[in-house]
Design a protein around this motif. Structure first.
Motif, PDB file in Angstrom:
ATOM      1  N   ILE A 118       0.829  -1.207   0.000  1.00  0.00           N
ATOM      2  CA  ILE A 118       0.000   0.000   0.000  1.00  0.00           C
ATOM      3  C   ILE A 118       0.864   1.258   0.000  1.00  0.00           C
ATOM      4  N   ALA A 119       1.943   1.232   0.761  1.00  0.00           N
ATOM      5  CA  ALA A 119       2.825   2.403   0.858  1.00  0.00           C
ATOM      6  C   ALA A 119       3.595   2.657  -0.442  1.00  0.00           C
ATOM      7  N   ARG A 120       3.895   1.601  -1.198  1.00  0.00           N
ATOM      8  CA  ARG A 120       4.774   1.751  -2.357  1.00  0.00           C
ATOM      9  C   ARG A 120       4.066   1.785  -3.699  1.00  0.00           C
ATOM     10  N   LEU A 121       2.784   1.427  -3.741  1.00  0.00           N
ATOM     11  CA  LEU A 121       2.061   1.512  -5.015  1.00  0.00           C
ATOM     12  C   LEU A 121       1.962   2.969  -5.459  1.00  0.00           C
ATOM     13  N   GLN A 122       2.021   3.192  -6.747  1.00  0.00           N
ATOM     14  CA  GLN A 122       1.959   4.541  -7.299  1.00  0.00           C
ATOM     15  C   GLN A 122       0.621   4.727  -8.013  1.00  0.00           C
ATOM     16  N   PRO A 123      -0.338   5.404  -7.359  1.00  0.00           N
ATOM     17  CA  PRO A 123      -1.631   5.641  -8.000  1.00  0.00           C
ATOM     18  C   PRO A 123      -1.480   6.327  -9.350  1.00  0.00           C
ATOM     19  N   ALA A 124      -2.311   5.889 -10.288  1.00  0.00           N
ATOM     20  CA  ALA A 124      -2.367   6.417 -11.650  1.00  0.00           C
ATOM     21  C   ALA A 124      -1.142   6.062 -12.489  1.00  0.00           C
ATOM     22  N   VAL A 125      -0.170   5.372 -11.909  1.00  0.00           N
ATOM     23  CA  VAL A 125       1.032   4.990 -12.645  1.00  0.00           C
ATOM     24  C   VAL A 125       1.089   3.475 -12.819  1.00  0.00           C
ATOM     25  N   ASN A 126       0.913   2.746 -11.724  1.00  0.00           N
ATOM     26  CA  ASN A 126       1.081   1.297 -11.746  1.00  0.00           C
ATOM     27  C   ASN A 126      -0.183   0.567 -12.174  1.00  0.00           C
ATOM     28  N   GLY A 127      -0.033  -0.294 -13.176  1.00  0.00           N
ATOM     29  CA  GLY A 127      -0.969  -1.389 -13.367  1.00  0.00           C
ATOM     30  C   GLY A 127      -0.458  -2.475 -12.441  1.00  0.00           C
ATOM     31  N   VAL A 128      -1.341  -3.263 -11.861  1.00  0.00           N
ATOM     32  CA  VAL A 128      -0.920  -4.249 -10.862  1.00  0.00           C
ATOM     33  C   VAL A 128      -1.509  -5.615 -11.183  1.00  0.00           C
ATOM     34  N   VAL A 129      -0.669  -6.636 -11.095  1.00  0.00           N
ATOM     35  CA  VAL A 129      -1.102  -8.026 -11.182  1.00  0.00           C
ATOM     36  C   VAL A 129      -0.940  -8.619  -9.795  1.00  0.00           C
ATOM     37  N   LEU A 130      -1.994  -9.246  -9.289  1.00  0.00           N
ATOM     38  CA  LEU A 130      -1.950  -9.927  -8.004  1.00  0.00           C
ATOM     39  C   LEU A 130      -2.142 -11.412  -8.261  1.00  0.00           C
ATOM     40  N   GLY A 131      -1.247 -12.209  -7.711  1.00  0.00           N
ATOM     41  CA  GLY A 131      -1.356 -13.654  -7.846  1.00  0.00           C
ATOM     42  C   GLY A 131      -1.266 -14.325  -6.491  1.00  0.00           C
ATOM     43  N   TYR A 132      -2.116 -15.341  -6.296  1.00  0.00           N
ATOM     44  CA  TYR A 132      -2.057 -16.155  -5.087  1.00  0.00           C
ATOM     45  C   TYR A 132      -2.468 -17.567  -5.485  1.00  0.00           C
ATOM     46  N   ARG A 133      -1.505 -18.470  -5.434  1.00  0.00           N
ATOM     47  CA  ARG A 133      -1.713 -19.854  -5.852  1.00  0.00           C
ATOM     48  C   ARG A 133      -2.294 -19.869  -7.265  1.00  0.00           C
ATOM     49  N   GLN A 134      -3.497 -20.400  -7.459  1.00  0.00           N
ATOM     50  CA  GLN A 134      -4.070 -20.489  -8.809  1.00  0.00           C
ATOM     51  C   GLN A 134      -4.862 -19.248  -9.212  1.00  0.00           C
ATOM     52  N   ARG A 135      -4.957 -18.282  -8.344  1.00  0.00           N
ATOM     53  CA  ARG A 135      -5.765 -17.084  -8.623  1.00  0.00           C
ATOM     54  C   ARG A 135      -4.882 -15.952  -9.128  1.00  0.00           C
ATOM     55  N   ARG A 136      -5.447 -15.172 -10.060  1.00  0.00           N
ATOM     56  CA  ARG A 136      -4.707 -14.033 -10.599  1.00  0.00           C
ATOM     57  C   ARG A 136      -5.695 -12.995 -11.102  1.00  0.00           C
TER      58      ARG A 136
END
Length: 185
Positions: A118-136
Motif C-alpha cells: 500500500i505504501a509503495r504503489l503509485q496511483p495512476a502509474v502502476n498497473g498491478v497483477v496480483l497472484g495467489y496460488r491459482q488465482r490471478r
C-alpha cells in the motif's frame, strides 16, 4: 519514440480493434496503417465503453503474439466474451467507444506485507497483477481513476481474484506494469 509515431501507433491500434468487431458484424472496415511495430510481439487490453460505462475489457498481460493480432483478438474478446456482460450487439456497436492500452512487461514487485504494498504503489502509474496460488487478477493504471486509494485499490483487486478484500498471505505475489493508452473520442 516521437509523439507523431505514438499517435500513428495509437490510431492504428484503435482502428484495428474497431475493425475486428466491425468485421464480426459484417460491417465495413477502415485501412490500418502499416507500421513495423504492429508485427512485433505486444500485449494489449481493449476496453469498451457505452455512455461512459464499462461494456467490456479483456487483454493480455504478456507479449506472446504480434501486436496487430493481439489487439484484434482482445477487441473480439472484450465485445463478445467478457463474462460480466452480454455479448455486444450490432445496434450497440455504433455508440461503443474503444480504448487500447499497450502494456509494458510486468515486473515483479516484491513486498514485505500488505502495508508495504500500500505504501509503495503509485496511483495512476502502476498497473498491478496480483497472484495467489491459482488465482490471478489485474487492474490497469486507469482503474486508479475510480479507486484512488491504494488500500481500496488493493482490496478490490483481491476481490477480483476471488479472495476476501481483507485477505493477505506471504505467498501473494505482485507485479507492476505501465501502459500507453489511446481512446476514441
Amino acid at each position: 519514440m516521437p509523439a507523431d509515431a505514438t499517435d500513428r501507433l495509437g490510431e492504428a491500434l484503435l482502428t484495428a480493434a474497431r475493425n475486428a468487431i466491425a468485421d464480426s458484424f459484417g460491417l465495413p472496415t477502415r485501412p490500418v496503417s502499416e507500421l513495423p511495430e504492429l508485427g512485433e510481439p505486444g500485449a494489449t487490453f481493449v476496453t469498451l465503453t457505452r455512455n461512459g460505462e464499462l461494456r467490456g475489457c479483456i487483454g493480455s498481460l504478456e507479449a506472446q503474439r504480434p501486436l496487430l493480432v493481439d489487439v484484434g483478438e482482445n477487441a473480439l474478446a472484450a465485445a463478445f466474451r467478457d463474462h460480466r456482460f452480454a455479448p455486444l450487439t450490432a445496434d450497440e456497436f455504433a455508440t461503443t467507444r474503444v480504448e487500447v492500452s499497450l502494456l509494458t512487461a510486468p515486473e515483479a514487485f516484491p513486498v514485505v506485507d500488505e502495508a508495504d504494498a500500500i505504501a509503495r504503489l503509485q496511483p495512476a502509474v502502476n498497473g498491478v497483477v496480483l497472484g495467489y496460488r491459482q488465482r490471478r487478477a489485474t487492474f490497469l493504471p486507469q482503474v486508479w481513476e475510480s479507486l484512488p486509494d491504494p488500500r481500496q485499490f488493493l482490496a478490490q483487486l483481491k476481490l477480483k481474484a476471488g479472495l476476501p478484500a481483507d485477505f493477505w498471505h506471504p505467498e501473494i505475489r505482485l507485479a507492476r506494469y505501465g501502459v500507453r493508452k489511446w481512446k476514441e473520442t
